[in-house]
Write a protein that holds these residues in place. Structure first.
Motif, short mmCIF file in Angstrom:
data_model
loop_
_atom_site.label_atom_id
_atom_site.label_comp_id
_atom_site.label_asym_id
_atom_site.label_seq_id
_atom_site.Cartn_x
_atom_site.Cartn_y
_atom_site.Cartn_z
N ARG A 1 -11.54 -1.12 6.28
CA ARG A 1 -11.80 -0.05 5.32
C ARG A 1 -11.56 -0.52 3.89
N GLN A 2 -10.77 -1.59 3.75
CA GLN A 2 -10.50 -2.13 2.41
C GLN A 2 -10.68 -3.65 2.43
N ARG B 1 -17.56 -6.87 8.69
CA ARG B 1 -16.87 -5.72 8.10
C ARG B 1 -17.64 -4.41 8.24
N ALA C 1 -9.14 -5.56 -0.62
CA ALA C 1 -7.68 -5.64 -0.59
C ALA C 1 -7.21 -6.67 0.43
N ASP D 1 -2.91 -0.01 6.49
CA ASP D 1 -3.97 0.85 5.98
C ASP D 1 -5.21 0.08 5.56
N TRP D 2 -5.39 -1.12 6.09
CA TRP D 2 -6.57 -1.93 5.77
C TRP D 2 -7.71 -1.70 6.77
N GLY E 1 0.81 -1.21 0.00
CA GLY E 1 0.00 0.00 0.00
C GLY E 1 0.85 1.26 0.00
#
Length: 364
Positions: free
Chosen positions: A213-214, A166, A217, A197-198, A105
């Motif tokens: 948030r992802q 989630r 990914a 950053d997930w 990322g």
């Protein structure tokens, strides 16, 4: 955490070697600060010629780079660039971040901002005036091990819980109870995922909560990691005179009568979640190891075979391997997430079915 001077000197040496290997490029250390006779531990300048054109490479060294670190570094780089406006040679100065490890990322963010980077694995991204150098290599072994560790054992159970919930903001205690993991394990995984950053976060201290948030990914990274790991051990059986639906029902009968928790997975599960194939020839199931399981298989008439199996047993190493199973049409199925991960690592048309399941049932 800060690199030792020895590590930083090694990183600079590797960077210079990588730069000198580029076509029509020369590179030499222009200046390096000094602290008590030791090499600098932060900023270095490299003087380059790219096709005869001078270039000043302004290097910032870090231990590791994650998206959050990159955002802070980008602010510092922009601030420094604004103060160099009007300086001689400023238009030929390029910033480069160097670290032992740089997360995927972080690399994507740096590329989007056209800021150079170099890591210990040998990956190099250098957007120079009139040229772009990009060398993409696998991450270093230590980085690969750190990321792989997230996708195995109880840490993987934490990921499973995050993806299944989630939409929810979750605290450490809530998630630990969901996945039967220790709060310390959950906290470690959440901290690492946040660095990658997930996850998004809100609050502070013991009341801090996170949410994926992802999710796409995270699921992609998990699938990629599993493909690089050894395949799960499987035991193959043949049960005579039974098609897959009848076999699944038979397994439900012998397992429920003995109090055995199980989860049907792979094609047989995906077909019940989101029909796609015209025919499924095999049932794959996770079962706990033990005498009760062997007795259930015996009652079903399952006999071991090396080929022609219509029943495949995957040994469940812990109750966590059966997390979030769902009952569909009277049969316990592995969660859609687990079923998808099993399919992407399988052979034949399993990958097609995996993508269909992801689109129709998982949704990200």
């Amino acid at each position: 955490m800060v690199n030792t001077p020895e590590v930083e000197r090694a990183l600079i040496a590797e960077l210079l070697e990588a730069l000198r290997a580029l076509p029509d490029v020369t590179a030499d250390l222009a200046c390096q600060g000094d602290a008590g006779g030791q090499a600098a531990v932060n900023d270095v300048s490299v003087s380059m010629l790219v096709a005869g054109r001078p270039l000043a490479l302004l290097v910032r060294i870090r231990k590791a780079l994650y998206p959050r670190d990159v955002r802070q570094a980008l602010w510092q780089i922009r601030d420094a660039a604004s103060r160099r406006i009007g300086d001689a040679g400023a238009e030929n100065a390029v910033s480069l971040l160097v670290a032992e490890s740089i997360s995927p990322g972080a690399k994507e963010l740096l590329q989007a901002e056209r800021v150079g980077y170099f890591d210990a694995g040998g990956s190099l991204y250098l957007p120079a005036p009139g040229a772009l150098f990009f060398v993409d290599k696998p991450p270093s072994k230590s980085t690969s091990r750190a990321i792989r560790s997230l996708f195995s054992g109880r840490r993987a159970h934490v990921l499973h819980g995050l993806l299944m919930r989630r939409e929810d903001w979750l605290g450490v205690t809530d998630l630990a109870e969901d996945v039967s993991a220790s709060p310390s394990t959950v906290s470690m995984v959440l901290t690492e995922l946040e660095r990658l950053d997930w996850l998004g976060s809100r609050g502070q201290g013991p009341g801090k909560q996170r949410r994926v948030r992802q999710p796409a990914a995270l699921l992609d990274a998990w699938a990629t990691s599993l493909k690089q790991q050894p395949a799960e051990a499987m035991r193959r059986f043949f049960v005579p005179s039974m098609k897959t639906d009848a076999l699944a029902a038979g397994l439900e009968g012998v397992c429920s009568s003995r109090g055995i928790d199980y989860a049907v997975t792979h094609e047989a599960a995906a077909q019940r979640y989101a029909p796609f194939l015209s025919n499924v020839s095999q049932v794959r199931i996770r079962l706990p190891v033990g005498s009760a399981t062997e007795a259930a298989l015996g009652e079903l008439g399952a006999r071991p075979v090396s080929e022609g199996a219509n029943l495949v047993v995957i040994d469940a190493k812990s109750p966590g391997d059966l997390l979030f199973r769902q009952r569909v049409d009277g049969v316990w199925l592995a969660s859609p997430i687990q079923t998808y991960l099993d399919l992407v690592c399988a052979e034949g048309r399993a990958k097609e079915l995996a993508e269909h399941l992801r689109k129709e049932r998982i949704g990200f």
